[in-house]
Design an enzyme around this catalytic site. Structure first.
Site, PDB file in Angstrom:
ATOM      1  N   THR A  51       0.831  -1.204   0.000  1.00  0.00           N
ATOM      2  CA  THR A  51       0.000   0.000   0.000  1.00  0.00           C
ATOM      3  C   THR A  51       0.865   1.254   0.000  1.00  0.00           C
ATOM      4  OG1 THR A  51      -1.682  -1.171   1.259  1.00  0.00           O
ATOM      5  CG2 THR A  51      -1.808   1.224   1.262  1.00  0.00           C
ATOM      6  N   TYR A  55     -13.275  -4.131  -2.801  1.00  0.00           N
ATOM      7  CA  TYR A  55     -14.408  -3.678  -3.609  1.00  0.00           C
ATOM      8  C   TYR A  55     -15.424  -4.782  -3.863  1.00  0.00           C
ATOM      9  CZ  TYR A  55     -17.289  -1.366  -7.067  1.00  0.00           C
ATOM     10  OH  TYR A  55     -18.360  -0.818  -7.717  1.00  0.00           O
ATOM     11  N   TYR A  77      -2.828 -10.505   3.784  1.00  0.00           N
ATOM     12  CA  TYR A  77      -2.828  -9.091   4.177  1.00  0.00           C
ATOM     13  C   TYR A  77      -4.250  -8.696   4.549  1.00  0.00           C
ATOM     14  CZ  TYR A  77      -1.819  -4.007   3.698  1.00  0.00           C
ATOM     15  OH  TYR A  77      -1.657  -2.650   3.899  1.00  0.00           O
ATOM     16  N   ARG A 126      -8.892  -0.482   4.234  1.00  0.00           N
ATOM     17  CA  ARG A 126      -8.618  -0.256   2.814  1.00  0.00           C
ATOM     18  C   ARG A 126      -9.545  -1.066   1.918  1.00  0.00           C
ATOM     19  NH1 ARG A 126      -4.676   3.624   0.914  1.00  0.00           N
ATOM     20  NH2 ARG A 126      -3.202   3.914   2.618  1.00  0.00           N
ATOM     21  N   LYS A 170      -0.130 -10.407   7.552  1.00  0.00           N
ATOM     22  CA  LYS A 170       0.088  -9.016   7.962  1.00  0.00           C
ATOM     23  C   LYS A 170      -1.257  -8.518   8.480  1.00  0.00           C
ATOM     24  CE  LYS A 170       1.195  -4.349   6.339  1.00  0.00           C
ATOM     25  NZ  LYS A 170       1.497  -3.483   5.152  1.00  0.00           N
ATOM     26  N   ILE A 223       5.544  -5.151   9.535  1.00  0.00           N
ATOM     27  CA  ILE A 223       5.709  -4.673   8.159  1.00  0.00           C
ATOM     28  C   ILE A 223       5.361  -3.197   8.232  1.00  0.00           C
ATOM     29  CG2 ILE A 223       4.992  -4.920   5.767  1.00  0.00           C
ATOM     30  CD1 ILE A 223       4.380  -7.856   6.349  1.00  0.00           C
TER      31      ILE A 223
END
Length: 295
Positions: free
Chosen positions: A48, A111, A137, A142, A165, A207
């Protein structure tokens, strides 16, 4: 370099741009060398923080090739190959493996989201398609969706999925998936401000966005905790907590790139729809950097 239950500080690299928005490979080289000299334990590119979502596939591949060539096996290189299209994720994952990536970071399908079975297949079919370790992740802020605990539990048993993560910021969720941690499945903090709390429940490190700014200190905090000097790890974590939070005054990576430019690292602008920080937040960030002794 083989990725085997990596512990430590893995920097989520920014992608430096020229003023015209093209990738600045000269500065990227300098930033990679700076990270390695500071003791960073691993490099993540195209996360990201790296603005991959506004880069073309050709630019992504060029950044990966350059990163792997410059790092030259000195630390492991993880590449973000995630997509909300599973077929595209598999295609990119195979490409980056062929280029020499040591591990892959796979994002939840943003999405379009997915039900639990679709979420499982999104990750499992990608992991089946490559031979290098895959890291899940989870970043619902997000993606608009969280990887269900039951799905993490199933995926943790996949022979080619090596960890997660965790960037939800939800410690209750983190503690539930911490039950999956073992020799073949690692937990990494995806939020700098809770790195020490995540390690206290079995995490292997972070991370990190913050590591772009203070790579040696980020490495030291994790190394101290994992090495048993937990008092010093907590002391330094709390000492720089305000800076860690300051790097999220606006959406990542706007503040971290602003901070690096203030520090003279010349990483350039963001790509739209991201743009420069608001004046008030920039003033707060500059003051925070000054208090941390970075200006």
């Amino acid at each position: 370099m083989k990725f085997e239950h990596l512990q430590g500080s893995i920097v989520a690299m920014i992608t430096p741009f020229h003023g015209d928005g093209s990738v600045n490979f000269d500065v990227l080289t300098e930033l990679l060398e700076r990270q390695i000299a500071a003791g960073t334990d691993g490099i993540l590119t195209l996360g990201t923080t790296g603005e991959y979502s506004t880069m073309s596939h050709e630019e992504d591949a060029a950044v990966v090739e350059h990163t792997i060539r410059v790092v030259d096996g000195r630390v492991p290189v993880m590449v973000g190959s995630g997509s909300n299209c599973t077929a595209t994720q598999i295609e990119k994952s195979r490409l980056y493996q062929s280029m020499g990536a040591d591990a892959l970071l796979l994002i939840a399908p943003y999405y379009n989201k997915a039900n639990a079975e679709g979420m499982y297949r999104h990750f499992a079919e990608t992991a089946d398609a490559v031979d290098i370790p895959c890291i899940l992740y989870n970043v619902p802020g997000r993606t608009g969706c969280s990887i269900p605990v039951s799905v993490v539990e199933r995926l943790s048993r996949h022979p080619n999925i090596a960890g997660i993560k965790e960037a939800s910021g939800d410690m209750s969720y983190a503690m539930k998936i911490a039950r999956c941690v073992g020799l073949d499945f690692a937990l990494y903090s995806g939020n700098d401000d809770i790195t020490v709390p995540l390690m206290s429940i079995g995490g292997s490190g972070v991370i990190s966005v913050y590591a772009n700014v203070m790579p040696a200190m980020c490495h030291q905090i994790v190394a101290d905790w994992l090495g048993g000097d937990r008092a010093r790890a907590l002391e330094n974590h709390l000492r720089y907590l305000q800076l860690m939070n300051g790097l999220f005054l606006e959406v990542n990576p706007i503040p971290v790139k602003a901070a690096m430019n203030m520090m003279g690292l010349n990483v350039g602008p963001m790509r739209l729809p991201l743009c420069e920080m608001g004046e008030a937040n920039a003033t707060v960030l500059r003051r925070t950097l000054e208090e941390a002794g970075l200006l």
